[in-house]
Design a protein around this motif. Sequence first.
Motif, PDB file in Angstrom:
ATOM      1  N   TYR B 318      15.092 -18.121  22.604  1.00  0.00           N
ATOM      2  CA  TYR B 318      14.714 -18.524  23.956  1.00  0.00           C
ATOM      3  C   TYR B 318      13.204 -18.723  24.063  1.00  0.00           C
ATOM      4  O   TYR B 318      12.736 -19.714  24.629  1.00  0.00           O
ATOM      5  CB  TYR B 318      15.246 -17.510  24.966  1.00  0.00           C
ATOM      6  CG  TYR B 318      16.752 -17.381  24.853  1.00  0.00           C
ATOM      7  CD1 TYR B 318      17.590 -18.307  25.467  1.00  0.00           C
ATOM      8  CD2 TYR B 318      17.340 -16.382  24.076  1.00  0.00           C
ATOM      9  CE1 TYR B 318      18.968 -18.222  25.334  1.00  0.00           C
ATOM     10  CE2 TYR B 318      18.710 -16.297  23.932  1.00  0.00           C
ATOM     11  CZ  TYR B 318      19.528 -17.217  24.558  1.00  0.00           C
ATOM     12  OH  TYR B 318      20.887 -17.142  24.413  1.00  0.00           O
ATOM     13  N   ASP B 319      12.433 -17.781  23.482  1.00  0.00           N
ATOM     14  CA  ASP B 319      10.984 -17.975  23.453  1.00  0.00           C
ATOM     15  C   ASP B 319      10.637 -19.200  22.606  1.00  0.00           C
ATOM     16  O   ASP B 319       9.739 -19.978  22.952  1.00  0.00           O
ATOM     17  CB  ASP B 319      10.298 -16.734  22.860  1.00  0.00           C
ATOM     18  CG  ASP B 319      10.124 -15.634  23.904  1.00  0.00           C
ATOM     19  OD1 ASP B 319      10.523 -15.861  25.065  1.00  0.00           O
ATOM     20  OD2 ASP B 319       9.603 -14.559  23.565  1.00  0.00           O
ATOM     21  N   ALA B 320      11.365 -19.369  21.498  1.00  0.00           N
ATOM     22  CA  ALA B 320      11.116 -20.525  20.631  1.00  0.00           C
ATOM     23  C   ALA B 320      11.378 -21.819  21.403  1.00  0.00           C
ATOM     24  O   ALA B 320      10.606 -22.780  21.304  1.00  0.00           O
ATOM     25  CB  ALA B 320      11.995 -20.445  19.390  1.00  0.00           C
ATOM     26  N   ALA B 321      12.447 -21.847  22.178  1.00  0.00           N
ATOM     27  CA  ALA B 321      12.773 -23.042  22.968  1.00  0.00           C
ATOM     28  C   ALA B 321      11.674 -23.333  23.988  1.00  0.00           C
ATOM     29  O   ALA B 321      11.322 -24.489  24.219  1.00  0.00           O
ATOM     30  CB  ALA B 321      14.122 -22.855  23.668  1.00  0.00           C
ATOM     31  N   ASP B 322      11.108 -22.277  24.581  1.00  0.00           N
ATOM     32  CA  ASP B 322      10.008 -22.480  25.532  1.00  0.00           C
ATOM     33  C   ASP B 322       8.826 -23.164  24.855  1.00  0.00           C
ATOM     34  O   ASP B 322       8.187 -24.035  25.431  1.00  0.00           O
ATOM     35  CB  ASP B 322       9.546 -21.133  26.105  1.00  0.00           C
ATOM     36  CG  ASP B 322      10.508 -20.607  27.147  1.00  0.00           C
ATOM     37  OD1 ASP B 322      11.418 -21.361  27.552  1.00  0.00           O
ATOM     38  OD2 ASP B 322      10.362 -19.439  27.554  1.00  0.00           O
ATOM     39  N   LEU B 325       9.965 -26.897  24.002  1.00  0.00           N
ATOM     40  CA  LEU B 325      10.302 -27.804  25.108  1.00  0.00           C
ATOM     41  C   LEU B 325       9.444 -27.595  26.347  1.00  0.00           C
ATOM     42  O   LEU B 325       9.598 -28.311  27.338  1.00  0.00           O
ATOM     43  CB  LEU B 325      11.766 -27.618  25.520  1.00  0.00           C
ATOM     44  CG  LEU B 325      12.844 -27.807  24.454  1.00  0.00           C
ATOM     45  CD1 LEU B 325      14.217 -27.529  25.039  1.00  0.00           C
ATOM     46  CD2 LEU B 325      12.791 -29.214  23.877  1.00  0.00           C
ATOM     47  N   GLY B 326       8.571 -26.604  26.323  1.00  0.00           N
ATOM     48  CA  GLY B 326       7.858 -26.235  27.531  1.00  0.00           C
ATOM     49  C   GLY B 326       8.637 -25.159  28.263  1.00  0.00           C
ATOM     50  O   GLY B 326       9.813 -24.920  27.952  1.00  0.00           O
ATOM     51  N   PRO B 327       7.988 -24.494  29.242  1.00  0.00           N
ATOM     52  CA  PRO B 327       8.649 -23.365  29.913  1.00  0.00           C
ATOM     53  C   PRO B 327       9.973 -23.797  30.549  1.00  0.00           C
ATOM     54  O   PRO B 327      10.091 -24.913  31.050  1.00  0.00           O
ATOM     55  CB  PRO B 327       7.644 -22.946  30.988  1.00  0.00           C
ATOM     56  CG  PRO B 327       6.336 -23.554  30.580  1.00  0.00           C
ATOM     57  CD  PRO B 327       6.652 -24.769  29.773  1.00  0.00           C
ATOM     58  N   ASP B 328      10.931 -22.892  30.498  1.00  0.00           N
ATOM     59  CA  ASP B 328      12.259 -23.151  31.063  1.00  0.00           C
ATOM     60  C   ASP B 328      12.156 -23.179  32.587  1.00  0.00           C
ATOM     61  O   ASP B 328      11.771 -22.186  33.201  1.00  0.00           O
ATOM     62  CB  ASP B 328      13.202 -22.025  30.620  1.00  0.00           C
ATOM     63  CG  ASP B 328      14.645 -22.341  30.948  1.00  0.00           C
ATOM     64  OD1 ASP B 328      14.897 -23.302  31.696  1.00  0.00           O
ATOM     65  OD2 ASP B 328      15.516 -21.631  30.441  1.00  0.00           O
ATOM     66  N   PRO B 329      12.494 -24.325  33.198  1.00  0.00           N
ATOM     67  CA  PRO B 329      12.449 -24.358  34.666  1.00  0.00           C
ATOM     68  C   PRO B 329      13.556 -23.522  35.307  1.00  0.00           C
ATOM     69  O   PRO B 329      13.580 -23.375  36.528  1.00  0.00           O
ATOM     70  CB  PRO B 329      12.614 -25.840  34.997  1.00  0.00           C
ATOM     71  CG  PRO B 329      13.291 -26.447  33.823  1.00  0.00           C
ATOM     72  CD  PRO B 329      12.935 -25.603  32.631  1.00  0.00           C
ATOM     73  N   GLY B 330      14.493 -23.003  34.487  1.00  0.00           N
ATOM     74  CA  GLY B 330      15.484 -22.056  35.047  1.00  0.00           C
ATOM     75  C   GLY B 330      16.829 -22.622  35.070  1.00  0.00           C
ATOM     76  O   GLY B 330      17.296 -23.360  35.781  1.00  0.00           O
TER      77      GLY B 330
END
Lengths: 330, 330
Positions: B318-322, B325-330
Amino acid sequence: VNPAPPRDPDALMDGAARGGRAALARLLSMVEGGGPAARAVARLAYRAAVPYTVGLTGAPGAGKSTLTAGLIGAARGGWPVAEGADGDPEPIDQVGVLAVDPSSPLSGGALLGDRVRMQDHATDPAVFIRSMATRGHLGGLALAVPDAVRVLGAAGLPVVLLETVGVGQMEVDVAGAADTTVVVLTPGWGDSTQAAKAGLLEVADLFVINKADRPGVAETRRDLTEMLGLTERAWVPPILSTSADRAEGIDELWVAVGDHRRFLAETGELDRRRASRLATELRRVLAARMAREVDRVAAGAAFAAEAGALVERRTDPYDAADRLLGPDPG
Amino acid sequence: VNPAPPRDPDALMDGAARGGRAALARLLSMVEGGGPAARAVARLAYRAAVPYTVGLTGAPGAGKSTLTAGLIGAARGGWPVAEGADGDPEPIDQVGVLAVDPSSPLSGGALLGDRVRMQDHATDPAVFIRSMATRGHLGGLALAVPDAVRVLGAAGLPVVLLETVGVGQMEVDVAGAADTTVVVLTPGWGDSTQAAKAGLLEVADLFVINKADRPGVAETRRDLTEMLGLTERAWVPPILSTSADRAEGIDELWVAVGDHRRFLAETGELDRRRASRLATELRRVLAARMAREVDRVAAGAAFAAEAGALVERRTDPYDAADRLLGPDPG
């Protein structure tokens, strides 16, 4: 009256690592439920040691639960020593079991009611058994299962038995979460479609013909041997026979699992598999993020405006997508 | 020797609109192939008039091709006048046919070879017949079919018959590209699973019991009537019987299609359906864009680095995806 368990992932993980089963169950529920809570738990679990995971998959009615229950007992005796080697079995102090039914909308408790054989181990404090079912979509389960396996590892369980019902792609996905995948068949399997067979061949590290007291074992073994003969690989999946109901063949199966584990470790294949699995998991998290992004965009006013422009034939979906998401990188 | 057709979408579309069948075939191949060429064609097609699309779906062997061939002949006679109304049928100067087989990896020509009945119309210059098969994945076909229907509209064909083999979700997706969906059954259908039945009920505007010379028609009609009785809707799907092989019931079916078309137009439902369909198509284009984006990111060096950090347990997906791709908008 027991106090409600805390909801803070760090505190729960500490509790689970000290053997707190309620804390562990709560963590798994958080993983199963998805969303920010699942993510907070995964953040901790992915930094902990990975349990050795033995997957059991096969069609409904093949006897996977009974076989899993048998393997719990075998695993409690430790990892078997290699044939001809000296020494004692490597101890296994705890065994975790995840029973995954992708086709069932039921939550854990209800499923476990059926698993009579597993109840033999329900009072063993060194055994932790948990069912997982689809809360939402199948894709969610594909994400949740590896997370759940890692939570068990973070809680200090060195071995996890992962039982899944064989249902096509899901079976392959979930088998992908295991270090050793055992495909459970029954006599008469030779009548299955070629496609179903090919899918199983792809994921199997070991074959078990369960219910081997029934007729047709030799034919099934011959079918499997023929199909395996068509592929070349460093590890040729052994074909074992069990009658899990009568507790026959279980120890031999566990020895074969131990052999495969040793093969994976000695060839470096374990590290390669786990690295490939982590890349797949990362890819799935990216895909889930992107799917949520589509949902978010499609719920917005700009999407509604573009859909309106489509109705009036003033645009096409590709130009509309460029405006909604930015230019297509191709 | 004929010169090769031009590859410029505008020139091809002009040629197709003037009746050039080679240009039309080339445009459909571009749509089928996906990628930038498909996109360039869609950009033109989405700005043109939409053909009235009649979908025929049902299990393999239900006789859809023979029925479609019969409907081509009926459609060439024009839209039927309403019962009790005066006047002549509204003319239909050209009929397009798209035969989609999601389960076949074959390209157009090969499939058409089997469609003997349709060959009756192969020499009619007012009829254009084309097969589509999966070039790549099923999702690609779900995008390509609506694009292909629109290309036929842009080429000036006012009516398209869209024949698809019923295979679960794909059937529902492709049926979604039609204005009137005809579900083709055969006597004995009552033995199907409830889930299969429910899926068909959802998409059907008309039911046809084909091969009605066989026993079991009354039972199938009764089953359908019972199931339809459970739902309330403004349009109750009529149940027709045909023996397409013997050319029986075809004209009655075409009259029923005309009734449904009139119902859609008079209630405003046609516009609502088409608007909803366009929103779905836009959503699919967004999802396809996002899937390509995942492919692109997963092929990059940053992804490999994050996968390496996962192996070393320095991060979680999940941190890797952030970071990817940039921070998770939720």
